[in-house]
Design a protein around this motif. Structure first.
Motif, short mmCIF file in Angstrom:
data_model
loop_
_atom_site.label_atom_id
_atom_site.label_comp_id
_atom_site.label_asym_id
_atom_site.label_seq_id
_atom_site.Cartn_x
_atom_site.Cartn_y
_atom_site.Cartn_z
N ALA A 180 1.98 9.95 -1.66
CA ALA A 180 2.40 8.65 -1.80
C ALA A 180 3.54 8.41 -0.55
O ALA A 180 4.13 9.51 -0.20
CB ALA A 180 2.82 8.17 -2.71
N THR A 187 2.17 -2.18 -2.11
CA THR A 187 1.20 -1.29 -2.82
C THR A 187 0.76 -0.25 -2.16
O THR A 187 0.60 0.84 -2.60
CB THR A 187 -0.03 -2.41 -3.02
N THR A 235 1.50 3.38 -3.79
CA THR A 235 0.51 3.86 -4.45
C THR A 235 0.20 5.53 -4.04
O THR A 235 0.44 5.79 -3.07
CB THR A 235 -1.02 3.17 -4.18
N HIS A 264 -2.38 8.12 -3.07
CA HIS A 264 -3.70 8.32 -2.57
C HIS A 264 -4.04 9.64 -2.45
O HIS A 264 -3.33 10.89 -2.86
CB HIS A 264 -3.48 8.06 -1.10
#
Length: 138
Positions: A68, A53, A57, A59
């Motif tokens: 990411a 994750t 993901t 950010h």
């Protein structure tokens, strides 16, 4: 008992396989675990799922062109990545780059640089351990 040429090749390769480890050194993982326990007394251990994750993901805290880990390292951890300037990056998966995580100082250097670029801060010990657990399983 018959020993085939395949078996001889396999047996000869065993000592070599033992010297090139794909997994991060136990001392590095233990250091991150001790630091994570200091931050969270009920530390549950590292999680490859949380590491995945973190890796995938996007950010908002870091640089806009690297939201990411996948921005440079790609979605497939076993495949090569590319920096924003076009320079090739070896695969992140431990299985694809067996020596990648063997030097703790180098691992820490790249965590510091990449976490700041992606997250806008340093990664926590738990995040580092989770991410390494994910890469060790790839």
């Amino acid at each position: 008992m018959t020993v085939t040429p395949y078996a001889i090749g396999f047996l000869c390769a065993l000592p070599l396989a033992a010297t090139v480890s794909a997994a991060p050194p136990t001392s590095l993982i233990e250091r991150y675990a001790a630091a994570a326990r200091a931050e969270t007394p009920r530390f549950p251990g590292f999680s490859a799922a949380r590491g995945e994750t973190l890796h995938r993901t996007e950010h908002a805290g870091g640089k806009p062109d690297t939201p990411a880990c996948t921005s440079c390292h790609g979605k497939d951890a076993q495949g090569p990545g590319k920096t924003r300037t076009g320079k090739a990056i070896e695969p992140m998966a431990a299985s694809a780059s067996p020596g990648r995580y063997q030097d703790p100082a180098k691992v820490e250097k790249w965590f510091k640089r990449n976490c700041n670029e992606v997250l806008g801060r340093e990664c926590t010990p738990r995040e580092k351990g989770d991410w390494l657990a994910y890469m060790a399983g790839q």
